[in-house]
Design a protein around this motif. Sequence first.
Motif, mmCIF file in Angstrom:
data_model
loop_
_atom_site.group_PDB
_atom_site.id
_atom_site.type_symbol
_atom_site.label_atom_id
_atom_site.label_comp_id
_atom_site.label_asym_id
_atom_site.label_seq_id
_atom_site.Cartn_x
_atom_site.Cartn_y
_atom_site.Cartn_z
ATOM 1 N N ALA A 89 0.825 -1.210 0.000
ATOM 2 C CA ALA A 89 0.000 0.000 0.000
ATOM 3 C C ALA A 89 0.856 1.257 0.000
ATOM 4 N N SER A 90 0.291 2.335 -0.555
ATOM 5 C CA SER A 90 1.044 3.593 -0.649
ATOM 6 C C SER A 90 0.240 4.798 -0.184
ATOM 7 N N GLY A 91 -0.942 4.578 0.385
ATOM 8 C CA GLY A 91 -1.806 5.684 0.758
ATOM 9 C C GLY A 91 -1.431 6.369 2.054
ATOM 10 N N GLU A 92 -2.088 7.488 2.314
ATOM 11 C CA GLU A 92 -1.868 8.245 3.548
ATOM 12 C C GLU A 92 -2.681 7.681 4.706
ATOM 13 N N ILE A 93 -3.818 7.068 4.407
ATOM 14 C CA ILE A 93 -4.696 6.492 5.422
ATOM 15 C C ILE A 93 -4.936 5.030 5.074
ATOM 16 N N PHE A 94 -4.614 4.133 6.002
ATOM 17 C CA PHE A 94 -4.860 2.706 5.815
ATOM 18 C C PHE A 94 -6.205 2.333 6.436
ATOM 19 N N ALA A 95 -6.905 1.388 5.809
ATOM 20 C CA ALA A 95 -8.102 0.783 6.394
ATOM 21 C C ALA A 95 -8.071 -0.698 6.065
ATOM 22 N N PHE A 96 -8.781 -1.507 6.864
ATOM 23 C CA PHE A 96 -8.723 -2.957 6.737
ATOM 24 C C PHE A 96 -10.126 -3.566 6.686
ATOM 25 N N PRO A 97 -10.910 -3.225 5.674
ATOM 26 C CA PRO A 97 -12.273 -3.765 5.622
ATOM 27 C C PRO A 97 -12.291 -5.279 5.428
ATOM 28 N N ASP A 98 -13.119 -5.976 6.210
ATOM 29 C CA ASP A 98 -13.340 -7.394 5.974
ATOM 30 C C ASP A 98 -14.028 -7.581 4.628
ATOM 31 N N ASP A 99 -13.913 -8.775 4.070
ATOM 32 C CA ASP A 99 -14.511 -9.003 2.758
ATOM 33 C C ASP A 99 -16.020 -9.222 2.809
ATOM 34 N N ASP A 100 -16.629 -9.076 4.000
ATOM 35 C CA ASP A 100 -18.091 -9.147 4.107
ATOM 36 C C ASP A 100 -18.684 -7.875 4.713
ATOM 37 N N CYS A 101 -17.901 -6.792 4.766
ATOM 38 C CA CYS A 101 -18.449 -5.516 5.228
ATOM 39 C C CYS A 101 -18.733 -4.631 4.013
ATOM 40 N N GLU A 120 -4.140 15.591 15.700
ATOM 41 C CA GLU A 120 -3.415 15.009 16.831
ATOM 42 C C GLU A 120 -3.602 13.494 16.929
ATOM 43 N N TYR A 121 -4.513 12.936 16.132
ATOM 44 C CA TYR A 121 -4.791 11.502 16.185
ATOM 45 C C TYR A 121 -4.271 10.798 14.934
ATOM 46 N N ALA A 122 -3.758 9.565 15.128
ATOM 47 C CA ALA A 122 -3.325 8.732 14.011
ATOM 48 C C ALA A 122 -4.288 7.580 13.761
ATOM 49 N N VAL A 123 -5.164 7.301 14.715
ATOM 50 C CA VAL A 123 -6.087 6.164 14.605
ATOM 51 C C VAL A 123 -7.511 6.642 14.844
ATOM 52 N N LEU A 124 -8.411 6.256 13.946
ATOM 53 C CA LEU A 124 -9.842 6.486 14.126
ATOM 54 C C LEU A 124 -10.541 5.142 14.044
ATOM 55 N N ALA A 125 -11.325 4.828 15.071
ATOM 56 C CA ALA A 125 -12.176 3.645 15.066
ATOM 57 C C ALA A 125 -13.624 4.114 15.025
ATOM 58 N N THR A 126 -14.335 3.759 13.977
ATOM 59 C CA THR A 126 -15.739 4.159 13.851
ATOM 60 C C THR A 126 -16.634 3.096 14.473
ATOM 61 N N GLY A 127 -17.934 3.346 14.463
ATOM 62 C CA GLY A 127 -18.893 2.341 14.877
ATOM 63 C C GLY A 127 -19.106 1.320 13.773
ATOM 64 N N THR A 155 -13.456 -1.215 21.410
ATOM 65 C CA THR A 155 -13.470 -0.073 20.486
ATOM 66 C C THR A 155 -12.676 -0.324 19.211
ATOM 67 N N THR A 156 -12.004 -1.462 19.108
ATOM 68 C CA THR A 156 -11.158 -1.720 17.939
ATOM 69 C C THR A 156 -11.681 -2.931 17.181
ATOM 70 N N PHE A 157 -12.509 -2.672 16.201
ATOM 71 C CA PHE A 157 -13.077 -3.685 15.308
ATOM 72 C C PHE A 157 -12.421 -3.456 13.955
ATOM 73 N N CYS A 158 -11.756 -4.467 13.409
ATOM 74 C CA CYS A 158 -10.814 -4.224 12.308
ATOM 75 C C CYS A 158 -11.435 -3.500 11.124
ATOM 76 N N SER A 159 -12.657 -3.870 10.736
ATOM 77 C CA SER A 159 -13.269 -3.251 9.559
ATOM 78 C C SER A 159 -13.533 -1.766 9.738
ATOM 79 N N SER A 160 -13.583 -1.310 10.995
ATOM 80 C CA SER A 160 -13.918 0.086 11.262
ATOM 81 C C SER A 160 -12.696 0.931 11.600
ATOM 82 N N LEU A 161 -11.493 0.392 11.390
ATOM 83 C CA LEU A 161 -10.271 1.115 11.718
ATOM 84 C C LEU A 161 -9.749 1.903 10.522
ATOM 85 N N PHE A 162 -9.316 3.129 10.790
ATOM 86 C CA PHE A 162 -8.662 3.969 9.790
ATOM 87 C C PHE A 162 -7.401 4.529 10.446
ATOM 88 N N ILE A 163 -6.264 4.392 9.773
ATOM 89 C CA ILE A 163 -4.979 4.733 10.375
ATOM 90 C C ILE A 163 -4.181 5.625 9.444
#
Length: 292
Positions: A89-101, A120-127, A155-163
């Motif tokens: 990957a080469s992007g500025e923000i990584f995400a890890f969506p499951d293949d069923d989300c 100030e944050y490097a990690v965002l976890a959504t709902g 609070t850390t569910f892989c499909s909802s993580l953005f880094i």
Amino acid sequence: MLNEPSQGDTMPRFSLIIPTVGRTTELAKLLVSIDQQKRDDVELVVVDQNDDNRISLLIEALPFQLNLRHLRVIQKNVSAARNSGMDAASGEIFAFPDDDCWYPSGLLDQVDAWFRSHAEYAVLATGALDDEGLVSGNRWFQSVCDINTWNALRTTFCSSLFICAAERSRQVRFDPQVSHGEETDFILRLLATGLRGRFDRALHIHHPRRDMLSGTVSKERARKYGAGMGRLARRNSQVVLWAGLLAYDVARALLVSARGKFDDAGFCFAHAEGLFRGFLLPKVTYESNVSQ
């Protein structure tokens, strides 16, 4: 269709790393939802763990173009697959969506704006919600909070993580030895480098609901989830948290039993058994930093 980026392309804003094995219909739904984000700065890295060419056929049949890299790997290990995806990957923000989300319309615009206003944050976890709007991940009682060792499991569910892929975040990897809790382990080690993480349920991804009392997991899977949580608590020396989780499982099992739902209680006891056994495993430290 497959559209490989050229060397001269600018850095994508998003890199979506998608390990996949066994699924095609669900993956197609995810790819459609990504196309519907209507952004031209999104890179997809599909890490294919299948033994056949189902993913190639799916990509070729797409009625739209995506900036997509298709990686074939032999090892069927989701953490190793995500690591391979991060390397590509080469992007500025990584995400890890499951293949069923799948992503709701406008999600990536919202995440982009969130990071620009929360530098100030490097990690965002959504709902996470299922297709009926019910919570399907990140069941922490607060809707907004900083991520720490006490709430990371909820609070850390892989499909909802953005880094945001700052240099330090690129040097941390998923531990292939950890299953069922690997994303929490990954985030805790990421935060240990000094980065900050935030949970915010105002944003959400979509994911099918899979938990012990919904009839969507087996007792063996519940036991494995519990074992992963137990190993994670042991690795981070979280004895108090582990004891609280164990007490919660037992109390929930007794409450469900009192209502006559003995099969449901069995799932809770299976999770508690895994939690207990996982904690007893020897403490292992994973050296996850890539070589300098």
